[in-house]
Design an enzyme around this catalytic site. Sequence first.
Site, PDB file in Angstrom:
ATOM      1  N   CYS A  79      38.786  -5.302  26.523  1.00  0.00           N
ATOM      2  CA  CYS A  79      38.164  -5.468  27.837  1.00  0.00           C
ATOM      3  C   CYS A  79      36.639  -5.346  27.744  1.00  0.00           C
ATOM      4  O   CYS A  79      35.991  -6.194  27.163  1.00  0.00           O
ATOM      5  CB  CYS A  79      38.762  -4.498  28.846  1.00  0.00           C
ATOM      6  SG  CYS A  79      38.383  -4.949  30.570  1.00  0.00           S
ATOM      7  N   HIS A 188      44.222  -6.042  28.510  1.00  0.00           N
ATOM      8  CA  HIS A 188      44.536  -4.684  28.082  1.00  0.00           C
ATOM      9  C   HIS A 188      45.909  -4.649  27.409  1.00  0.00           C
ATOM     10  O   HIS A 188      46.929  -4.549  28.091  1.00  0.00           O
ATOM     11  CB  HIS A 188      44.558  -3.736  29.288  1.00  0.00           C
ATOM     12  CG  HIS A 188      43.214  -3.456  29.873  1.00  0.00           C
ATOM     13  ND1 HIS A 188      42.424  -2.414  29.448  1.00  0.00           N
ATOM     14  CD2 HIS A 188      42.525  -4.082  30.854  1.00  0.00           C
ATOM     15  CE1 HIS A 188      41.303  -2.398  30.147  1.00  0.00           C
ATOM     16  NE2 HIS A 188      41.335  -3.407  31.001  1.00  0.00           N
ATOM     17  N   GLU A 190      47.248  -2.241  25.867  1.00  0.00           N
ATOM     18  CA  GLU A 190      47.849  -0.916  26.089  1.00  0.00           C
ATOM     19  C   GLU A 190      48.490  -0.786  27.463  1.00  0.00           C
ATOM     20  O   GLU A 190      49.226   0.174  27.716  1.00  0.00           O
ATOM     21  CB  GLU A 190      46.784   0.180  25.890  1.00  0.00           C
ATOM     22  CG  GLU A 190      45.822   0.379  27.044  1.00  0.00           C
ATOM     23  CD  GLU A 190      44.724  -0.669  27.160  1.00  0.00           C
ATOM     24  OE1 GLU A 190      43.880  -0.537  28.068  1.00  0.00           O
ATOM     25  OE2 GLU A 190      44.695  -1.627  26.356  1.00  0.00           O
TER      26      GLU A 190
END
Length: 210
Positions: A79, A188, A190
């Site tokens: 990001c 993202h 994650e």
Amino acid sequence: MIAVVDYDAGNLTSVGRALAHLGQKYVITRNHDEIMGADRVVFPGVGAAASAMESLRRYGLADVLKRVLASGRPLLGICLGTQIITGYSEEGSVPCLDLIPGRVRAFPLAMTEDGGRPLKIPHMGWNTVVVRKPHPVLQDMEEGDAFYFVHGYYPEPENREHILATTAYGIDFVSAMGFENLVATQFHPEKSGEPGLRLLDHFCRWEGRP
């Protein structure tokens, strides 16, 4: 050991949880020796480019990240971390790290989707990613896999050979790029469920060669 770089740009806990889920040892740190001693480095972030660059300079981390890249060890940007590895950001008109030559651009203000419905900026939510160039970290990405985005700006590398993937949101923008031992995603991983964990797992096994 994986070093997750802490430069006051947030999103560290979710990155740590994802790495722990994969059984990886990690440390969240801004300590230069810990970062340089790690096997791999993750450079995440949310927020504004100008404040992020100020923090990196304050903690002496800009030079550390350049040393990580020069060392050949795998480096993952996420990001904001993906945006400020370019040379310049339109967000605040700020010079950045220049690890990959290029710039960060703002989304056009009046974008619409098919049918004419206005698209909201920032781009927030789930979207698919189209792989444009094979890369070990992006292997096994399946058509239709969706990843989570939160951003109003996007990276634009100077060299199109550095573009690994794109995403359509009003325009086709670069959502993943790479150069030597550096790979970076605008989305993202994650926060992207199983597809994101697969990507992180590939990074944790990658030796830093395209």
